[in-house]
Write a protein that holds these residues in place. Structure first.
Motif: not given
Length: 272
Positions: A187-193, A245-251
């Motif tokens: 789990k990444a923080t909002y800041a990390e994402i 972009m967000l989907l790729e970041a979550l992956k």
């Protein structure tokens, strides 16, 4: 989960040698029948003694001693039979309990989805005995080292388990160093994402959009960011390009599987 199931089944099979116990029971019952016949025969001999025989007292004492010994042996075998019967019943209960655990594991995902947060916490307290974490942060983001589970099965007072103990535990330790990162660990923080998207795409992402996409893909069930503070105002929805972009970041952060594809939806925060 398959390793967990195999451990439960293996642990149960170690206790469930019912055939061996039943063979032992059959032999004991056969021995008991022989002792009962011997006891009746000695009783008949005792009853048929001639009181006028000059060796009466000697013969009476000999037969009576053998009869007393026979009674003791019968009591001993009956006690052993009672213990074996208790063991068989206890093992059968243990097998049924293990079957119930296996059935629960087979349907665990469906059960878990329907549980409330409090029910999930109660389940954790019941089944999780110990959680071991790494003393220092790992470079791959891992937190969990192992999780020890315990399922307690009650057997009752039947001689199968040590005196004073009425439970037999099925235990299993999951080595988390050999498994994929869990969503909680990755789990990444909002800041990390935000930082990852900024570094990768040079784009800025609003916290609102991150929350919407996490909710859309089943990762965030907290505050509903689709609801505006003022009901007359419309909450802006995450644009399709930033959703990608967000989907790729979550992956990237292993918060969702790499096989997940973008979902077509008019409302990214649709709770359906």
């Amino acid at each position: 989960m398959p390793e967990f199931k195999r451990a439960v089944i293996a642990s149960s099979s170690e206790k469930s040698d019912v055939e061996k116990l039943e063979r032992n029971l059959k032999q004991l019952r056969k021995k008991l029948r022989g002792l009962e016949m011997q006891k009746r025969k000695l009783g008949t001999e005792l009853d048929n003694l001639d009181v006028f025989d000059e060796d009466y007292d000697k013969r009476y004492e000999k037969i009576q001693s053998a009869l007393d010994d026979s009674y003791d042996k019968v009591d001993e075998v009956e006690k052993k039979i009672s213990i074996v019967v208790g063991k068989i019943e206890a093992v059968n209960r243990g097998v049924r309990a293990a079957d119930n655990i296996e059935a629960m594991l087979d349907n665990f995902e469906k059960l878990y989805e329907k549980m409330s947060c409090e029910e999930r916490r109660q389940m954790y307290r019941l089944f999780i005995e110990r959680i071991e974490v790494f003393p220092e942060e790992k470079t791959d983001g891992r937190i969990l080292k192992s999780i020890s589970f315990r399922f307690s099965i009650s057997y009752g007072e039947d001689g199968l388990i040590p005196e004073g103990n009425t439970e037999s535990d099925i235990r299993f330790t999951l080595d988390c160093t050999k498994t994929e990162l869990t969503a909680a660990e990755a789990k990444a923080t909002y800041a990390e994402i935000k930082k990852y998207i900024k570094d990768t795409y040079g784009a800025n992402i609003h916290t609102l959009y991150i929350a919407q996409i996490k909710r859309k893909y089943g990762l965030d069930m907290g505050k509903n960011y689709n609801l505006a503070a003022d009901p007359k105002k419309r909450v802006p929805q995450c644009p399709k390009n930033k959703e990608k972009m967000l989907l790729e970041a979550l992956k990237h952060f292993k918060m969702i599987d790499t096989s997940v594809e973008i979902m077509e939806s008019e409302n990214v925060n649709d709770e359906g």
